[in-house]
Each structure stands twice: as C-alpha cells, then as structure tokens.
Scaffold this motif. Structure first.
Motif, PDB file in Angstrom:
ATOM      1  N   GLU A 127       0.945  14.688   9.814  1.00 37.50           N
ATOM      2  CA  GLU A 127       2.127  13.817   9.777  1.00 37.50           C
ATOM      3  C   GLU A 127       2.406  13.172  11.137  1.00 37.50           C
ATOM      4  N   VAL A 165       0.144  10.253  11.655  1.00 39.21           N
ATOM      5  CA  VAL A 165       0.530   9.178  10.728  1.00 39.21           C
ATOM      6  C   VAL A 165       1.732   8.421  11.280  1.00 39.21           C
ATOM      7  N   MET A 166       2.719   9.163  11.818  1.00 39.83           N
ATOM      8  CA  MET A 166       3.910   8.522  12.395  1.00 39.83           C
ATOM      9  C   MET A 166       3.534   7.647  13.588  1.00 39.83           C
ATOM     10  N   ILE A 226       0.683   6.130  14.082  1.00 42.84           N
ATOM     11  CA  ILE A 226      -0.015   4.932  13.586  1.00 42.84           C
ATOM     12  C   ILE A 226       1.006   3.932  13.056  1.00 42.84           C
ATOM     13  N   LYS A 227       1.978   4.425  12.314  1.00 43.22           N
ATOM     14  CA  LYS A 227       2.989   3.524  11.741  1.00 43.22           C
ATOM     15  C   LYS A 227       3.890   2.928  12.823  1.00 43.22           C
ATOM     16  N   GLN A 276      -2.708   2.009  16.620  1.00 43.28           N
ATOM     17  CA  GLN A 276      -3.803   1.941  15.654  1.00 43.28           C
ATOM     18  C   GLN A 276      -5.035   2.743  16.074  1.00 43.28           C
ATOM     19  N   GLU A 307      -6.477   2.843   5.844  1.00 44.47           N
ATOM     20  CA  GLU A 307      -5.565   1.721   6.170  1.00 44.47           C
ATOM     21  C   GLU A 307      -4.726   1.322   4.959  1.00 44.47           C
ATOM     22  N   LEU A 338      -2.104   4.117   4.437  1.00 41.05           N
ATOM     23  CA  LEU A 338      -1.084   4.136   5.497  1.00 41.05           C
ATOM     24  C   LEU A 338      -0.135   2.952   5.414  1.00 41.05           C
ATOM     25  N   SER A 339      -0.570   1.903   4.745  1.00 37.82           N
ATOM     26  CA  SER A 339       0.284   0.714   4.626  1.00 37.82           C
ATOM     27  C   SER A 339       1.209   0.788   3.411  1.00 37.82           C
TER      28      SER A 339
END
Length: 548
Positions: A504, A507-508, A510-511, A515, A543, A546-547
């Motif tokens: 997690e 992921v946070m 990346i968001k 990248q 990708e 994640l989007s």
C-alpha cells in the motif's frame, strides 16, 4: 630522442604514481614535499627536501619463436615438450664440420612481421656471431643479425583504457628500431638437490625474431598493451604462435628514470618475462625501486635483473655485459641474405629459390586494428566492444557464429557475449574454446528470448544451467524448470493485484506522482513469477490497475 611526456599514470593501480594517464600532457611524477605537490612521497626520510620530479623510460626487446616445422639453420624438428635432446642435429650440437643452411620459412615470417609493423625491409641483411660461453650454447656463439638486420624503422600502434574504463581509450605508438633473425639457445635445468645442471638442446637453434622497441613507453601498462597487440599481430600473421606459457614470446624490459630535461638515467634490464601481467608488474616495481634508491642517496647499477613473480619484485642476476664482451664478428659460413621485390626480381629466376617482398605484402591478412574497424562497421557495435572481441582469443569467431544462428540484433548479442559469457569464462579461468556453452547453444537460448518465449531473467537461469555442461538444450532446460513465460493474462492480473494489495505504501507514492516506484512493483511481480512474466505486459497491467 626526446623523453616521453607525462608519466602521470593509470599505472597508479600498480605503483604509487599519481593518478591520471601515462600519455596525458601533464607534469612528470611529482612528489610531495610537506603539504605540497600532487604526487606521493617516495620513502624520503623526515626533513629531506624533495627534488625534481621523475620521468620513467621503458624500452622492450621481445623474442618471438618463429612458427616453423624446422629450426633456423638445421633440419631438426621443432616441437614443444618433446623428450630431452630428442630433436638435436649434428649442427645443433656444434659438431666439427657442420654448416648452417638458412630456413626459407623463417625468412618469410620475419619479412611478413616487418611489413605488418610498418618496417623498411632490408634487401641485403647480414648474419653475425655473438660470442658468449654457456653450457646450453654448444658453439660458444649465437648466430644473429647485429649490424644489418632484416627489418628496421617500424612502428606499432596500440590502445589502452584510462582508469580501467573501456569507454575511455587512447591510442599510442611505439617505434620499432629493428627486427632481426637469430638462433635460440638450449635449456639448462638446475637441480640444486643433486648439485648438478641438466642441459636440453631441443630448443638450441630454433628460429627467433627479436623485435626491438624504442624507449617510448613510461609504465608497465603501456608496455603490456604494446606486447599484447604485437602478440595478436604475430598470431594473425601465423609468423609465431606467441604462446607465452610455452616460452614462444619472451620479453626483456629496459627501465630507467631521470629528471625532466636531463639525459636518460642508468638503465636496468629485467630479463625473460613470460607473462603480460608479470611484465606490467615487473616494470612498475622496477620504476618505483629506482626512484626510491636514487632519492635515498643510492645509485642505479647497469645490471640484469629477474622478476620474482611470487614476491612481486625484481632481483639482481649479473652485471650488464657491454657490447665488447660479445665480440661480434661476421658469420663466415653464411653469405648476405638477399631479398627481392617485383622490380628487382631477376628474369627466369626460380621463385622457390628467392623471397619476394611484394608477393608477401600482397598476401598479408587483416591485422587486429583492421578487424576491429570491420566489426564496428559491419555490426554497429562500439569500438571498445570490438577491442574486447579481438583481444580475447577466439571471441570474434564465437560472436560471429552466434549471429549466424540467431535473429537477435548484434548490439543485443554483444551484451550477452561480454556481460555473461566472458564473465563466466573469467570466473572459471576458461578460454573461449573451453567454454561448455557453445555458440550453437547460446544462439538457441537467444532465439527463445527473441521470440519472447522466456524472459531475460529466465534466460540468465538457463545460461547458468547450460554452463554446467550436462548436455541439455536451452528448450529442454526451459521445460524442465518451467521457465516459459506466463501467457494467461488473467493469471498475471491476479498476481499483479496481489502485489498491489501487499504494498500500500508504494501504491500511495505512485499515486502521489512517483512513477519510478512502478519498476519496484514490476520486480516484485517478476520475483513472484520466478522470472516467467513479460515485464512489458506486467507494466501495462500495473498501470491500468493503479489508474482505476
């Protein structure tokens, strides 16, 4: 001869020279005096003021055994490791009444080598006797070419890398003073336990080419690079096999040091170095030894020294003989050696009885420098890669054989050759010919990778298995280890989702716009699939998820 510029050296890895490159336009070896200077202190006693910097000078004399079936002046066979004294003619043993008969093959090999080294070939050369007494020289003299050698005034260009970086290479040139034909001596084996010396005359009279290089080098690494290039040239020509381990290429190094603007210092000669690695070490040690000796108030003796590879140092052998000690005189039993070119060739001559310089010149093969240029032009590889291919015995042929059997582009193939095959070879001290992974096996493996049947990481695993030499093909190993790429997209999506759920924090990030962390997740998916996933497809799936 002007002193060579700047010995500020990449040789610093072997000696305590200041960092830099031997051939750079910079100051000579500087030494610290208190807090000043860019160099290193050379063992000066406290309170002793540093003098001017030093310039090392290195020249080489290289003896290459000519590749010939028989000896230079007799019909005795030439063979390595034959039973002692089994290849000795009456002439080799110097029995009274025996006369020398010149070997045509040896003359042609010397001419060929001279042409390859940009020498002027003397159409008339002379043989001389060089007198000295030793048990393995039955005649009491060696037949050589002191006054008028077969070739003179040549040059050898060689390349070396700066600070061990293959991408930073510099080309240098050393002048060739002369190439002369001469006899080898026999071999003395000293048995200290029995206080006796055994003499083997098998080598006595074997044809040698002595290549004399001018003192244009300034450190061990330059000398080693020049000798390696010469070795490649000799092997390409076939004029010598130049196998140093068998004594077919032996190097004598003349070393001296002096202050800039002053005459050359007293030189020492380090004899019979039979390894390129030891050559570099011996020269760098001798340079440092001479500087330390002079700075501590000593003097350098004009002597012959030997390199002790176990101790990593040079040790004295004997005082250097002067020219007069050898009592050179013309060889009365051999007429002048007359060579011809196309213009001077007499009419109606038997071509088997003469040596035609132009005929030999027309048949010279591509030299290593030309081979490197062709590899760059043909395959679009980098010059430094072509240097490695040519310098490693058999690697060019291996590379080209792989290319013939794979659809992969040369630039990708070269990566596998240099990064994988070569590293394994060096790790296991193997030659290319001894590699358990043949060009056919490597090509099959690269074809699987090119067809996207396996991933790059799986290909590395297959290569590792191939190296074990168990006779399996790449495809058999792939099936046995279940290394095929996962083609089921649904299965890959499930694995990708599991990685996302377990990370997690990443992921946070990346968001939030970082990248680069996507690559970490791709690596985690690769690990979860044991290298069986296609990274491009995995990236697309990640990708997309994640989007969402």
């Amino acid at each position: 001869v002007p002193p060579p510029t700047s010995p500020r050296s990449h040789c610093a890895r072997r000696t305590t020279f200041p960092r830099g490159h031997c051939g750079e336009a910079s100051e000579p070896l500087a030494r610290q005096n208190g807090g000043g200077g860019a160099g290193l202190r050379w063992g000066l006693a406290p309170g002793v003021a540093a003098l001017a910097p030093w310039v090392p000078v290195v020249g080489l004399e290289i003896h290459a055994q000519i590749s010939s079936n028989s000896k230079l002046f007799s019909g005795s066979q030439v063979q390595f490791a034959a039973p002692p004294n089994s290849l000795v003619s009456f002439f080799d043993a110097s029995l009274p009444g025996t006369l020398p008969v010149l070997n045509r093959r040896c003359v042609e090999a010397a001419v060929m080598t001279g042409l390859a080294l940009n020498c002027s070939i003397n159409k008339k050369s002379l043989f001389d006797r060089k007198h000295y007494f030793y048990a393995d020289l039955p005649a009491g003299y060696q037949i050589t070419q002191q006054r008028v050698p077969i070739a003179v005034n040549g040059s050898l260009s060689y390349s070396l890398c700066i600070d061990n970086k293959m991408s930073q290479m510099v080309t240098k040139t050393v002048r060739i003073k002369q190439i002369q034909l001469e006899q080898d001596s026999g071999k003395s084996l000293h048995d200290d336990s029995r206080s006796q010396t055994l003499v083997d005359l098998n080598r006595a009279g074997v044809g040698l080419m002595e290549v004399v290089m001018e003192p244009d080098m300034c450190c061990g690494e330059e000398a080693a690079a020049a000798v390696r290039e010469l070795q490649l040239i000799l092997q390409t020509l076939g004029s010598s096999q130049a196998i140093m381990a068998e004594g077919q290429l032996r190097v004598d190094a003349n070393v001296s040091v002096h202050h800039p603007g002053e005459p050359y210092g007293v030189r020492t000669e380090v004899k019979n170095i039979n390894s390129i690695r030891f050559l570099a070490k011996a020269i760098d040690y001798e340079i440092q030894r001479q500087i330390e000796e002079l700075e501590n108030g000593g003097t350098i003796l004009n002597e012959t020294r030997a390199f002790d590879s176990k101790l990593g140092c040079t040790v004295p052998m004997r005082d250097k003989e002067g020219m007069q000690d050898y009592r050179f005189m013309p060889e009365p039993n051999l007429p002048p050696l007359i060579l011809y070119d196309t213009k001077s060739l007499p009419a109606n001559v038997n071509h088997q009885q003469v040596v035609n310089i132009d005929w030999i010149h027309e048949r010279l093969p591509d030299l290593p420098s030309a081979k490197r240029a062709k590899l760059v032009e043909l395959y679009g590889i980098l010059p430094e890669h072509s240097f490695t291919l040519v310098n490693e015995d058999g690697l060019t042929e291996f590379f080209e054989n792989v290319l013939k059997q794979t659809q992969m582009k040369p630039k990708k193939v070269i990566g596998w050759i240099l990064n994988d095959l070569l590293s394994y070879l060096k790790q296991h001290s193997c030659t290319v010919k001894e590699s358990p992974v043949s060009s056919v096996l490597l090509a099959d493996l690269l074809n699987l990778l090119e067809k996207k049947e396996i991933s790059a990481s799986a290909a590395k695993q297959v290569f590792e298995e191939l190296w074990k030499g168990e006779g399996k093909t790449p495809l058999e190993i792939v099936k046995e280890k279940q290394l095929q790429l996962i083609e089921d997209r649904e299965e890959l999506e499930q694995i990708c989702q599991a990685v996302i759920d377990e990370h997690e924090k990443e992921v946070m990030a990346i968001k939030a716009g970082n990248q680069k962390i996507v690559n970490k997740l791709i690596g985690l998916v690769q690990r979860a699939t044991q290298g069986r996933s296609n990274p491009v497809l995995v990236k697309q799936i990640l990708e997309k998820k994640l989007s969402e």
